[in-house]
Design an enzyme around this catalytic site. Structure first.
Site, PDB file in Angstrom:
ATOM      1  N   HIS A 149     -19.087 -20.973  -0.799  1.00 34.77           N
ATOM      2  CA  HIS A 149     -17.861 -21.377  -0.113  1.00 34.77           C
ATOM      3  C   HIS A 149     -17.911 -21.125   1.387  1.00 34.77           C
ATOM      4  CE1 HIS A 149     -15.290 -22.122  -3.738  1.00 34.77           C
ATOM      5  NE2 HIS A 149     -16.252 -21.407  -4.298  1.00 34.77           N
ATOM      6  N   ASP A 176     -16.965 -21.624  10.116  1.00 35.01           N
ATOM      7  CA  ASP A 176     -16.244 -21.642   8.843  1.00 35.01           C
ATOM      8  C   ASP A 176     -16.933 -22.603   7.885  1.00 35.01           C
ATOM      9  OD1 ASP A 176     -14.259 -20.881   7.074  1.00 35.01           O
ATOM     10  OD2 ASP A 176     -12.634 -21.255   8.496  1.00 35.01           O
TER      11      ASP A 176
END
Length: 461
Positions: free
Chosen positions: A158, A366
């Site tokens: 993730h 991110d």
């Protein structure tokens, strides 16, 4: 149809059978489990102190068995606070300067993964499909293979995957790469992450790309691909529309007194670029004096990993920085920055997104960033706001209608805020429409289906 077994560091358990947990990821995974039947295993979040944890806590919800295990205090310190969050997290976010290596913590990380495998093993059936999630559990497949399991096992990361020069600074990078080779499918958020992984195999001479997304490493063949995670787009859009009438959202609207709202929502973490963002807002106000008293910047930043000293120090830094800007720029009837250091409920958050003229999403790095997607989904189609997005967020690979910025470029981000606030409605609508159409097609259910399509053989579908 084979059962699905999901393993993650933490587990999202609905209060009752059939209830959907908060958050798109949990919704999608629960739906996949309900369809196939299966198990969701992970850490309970509790510590058993110095004693060995008791048996698994099993909770039945319809066709799903939730299996939770406690960890010892030592396990939590070494596996979770130690190696996972003080080595893997900074390395994967390109922050070599913040990685703190310790042989004890590294050993704890691999030990807890072995413990997870031992707890999972008695529940597994021969044709179960296993889907492991995130950086905490990279070695889990290798542990299961060593115990003799030949099931199809997939892994989804993730967070970002770093380039070779960053990854190889980690003392146990060989073991981490070898651990990944024991999966049948490895999923990354973006094509850039996949390229970094492939580059690491080649640079280290431990694997090669065979074409069509197939890789060979450590004597095994496996698939690697990008599966950008989405949100429950249509549902969130309806949620935001309904939330506009929430009493707390109405109070927030009244309190900003007709000013333009700029919103940032981030877990407190050094990867989120919060201090740089505050600097950019300050520069925006300084460069556009006509905006003084006409904008409000709301930064919502729940506390995160406060047991780790770096995070506690950052909490003080951000609060002091917001206070300094308010002291320097504020007026008797205007506080430029509203800084909230706690969680906000989802209904209120959705309504605040919809109110905001600018969604300021500027992480330094991110994996994807679902706040960016939620902000877009929450907008009023007739009068949408503008997403100002870091080019270093995975979402920048998908949301072409955003104003992309370099979060290290304070002046550039300040200029993007000004451009967004001045943008004509037709341009805002055109930019929003393209992003919303993408998010509707590539929602979290599509992400889940795409991954499982590659993981599950036709004979077990």
């Amino acid at each position: 149809m084979s059962r699905l077994v999901i393993v993650s560091n933490r587990v999202s358990i609905p209060e009752r059978s059939g209830a959907a947990p908060a958050g798109g990821l949990a919704v999608a995974l629960q739906a996949a489990l309900e369809e196939r039947g299966g198990i969701w295993m992970g850490w309970s979040g509790n510590s058993s102190g110095e004693e060995e944890p008791g048996p698994l806590d099993l909770k039945e919800r319809g066709k799903i068995t939730y299996a939770l295990t406690d960890l010892t205090k030592t396990d939590v310190e070494e596996y979770y606070h130690g190696f996972a969050n003080r080595v893997l997290w900074p390395i994967c976010h390109y922050r070599l300067d913040l990685a703190e290596y310790g042989r004890k913590e590294m050993a704890g990380y691999f030990r807890v993964n072995r413990f997870f495998a031992q707890r999972l093993a008695p529940m597994l059936e021969e044709d179960d499909i296993i889907w492991v999630h995130d950086y905490h559990l990279i070695p889990l497949a290798a542990e299961l293979r060593q115990m003799g399991f030949r099931n199809r096992i997939g892994f989804f990361l993730h967070i970002p995957w770093p380039p070779a020069d960053v990854l190889f600074a980690m003392p146990v990078h060989e073991e981490i790469m070898r651990g990944l080779s024991h999966y049948d499918v490895i999923g990354f958020q973006t094509d850039h992450d996949l390229e970094n992984f492939a580059g690491g195999l080649k640079r280290e001479g431990i694997g090669e790309a065979l074409g069509d997304g197939v890789f060979s490493s450590h004597g095994r063949r496996f698939k690697g691909a990008a599966y950008g995670i989405g949100i429950e787009t249509a549902a969130f859009a309806k949620f935001a529309q309904k939330s506009a009438s929430h009493s707390m959202v109405k109070k927030a609207r009244e309190s900003i007194e007709g000013r333009d709202l700029i919103i940032g929502v981030d877990r407190l973490d050094y990867s989120k670029g919060i201090t740089q963002r505050i600097d950019a807002f300050e520069r925006f106000v300084q460069d556009n004096p006509e905006q003084q008293g006409k904008v409000t910047y709301l930064q919502i930043t729940p506390k995160s990993r406060s047991e780790v000293p770096e995070y506690e120090a950052m909490q003080r830094t951000v609060a002091e920085q917001a206070g300094r800007v308010n002291g320097a720029l504020g007026q008797v009837d205007w506080v430029p920055i509203r800084y909230i250091n706690r969680s906000i409920s989802r209904p209120i958050l959705a309504g605040l997104y919809r109110m905001a003229k600018i969604g300021l999403v500027t992480p330094l790095r991110d994996g994807m960033n679902l706040v960016a997607k939620e902000y877009v989904a929450a907008q009023d189609p007739e009068d949408p706001g503008v997403l100002v997005l870091s080019r270093f967020a995975g979402a920048a690979r998908e949301l072409s209608g955003a104003l992309l910025v370099n979060p290290y470029d304070i002046e550039g981000t300040a200029n993007a805020i000004a451009r967004g606030l001045a943008m004509p409605r037709e341009e805002r609508r055109a930019r929003w429409r393209g992003m919303m159409d993408f998010l509707l097609e590539h929602d979290v259910t599509r992400w889940c289906d795409d991954f499982l399509k590659d993981l599950v053989p036709a004979s077990q579908a």
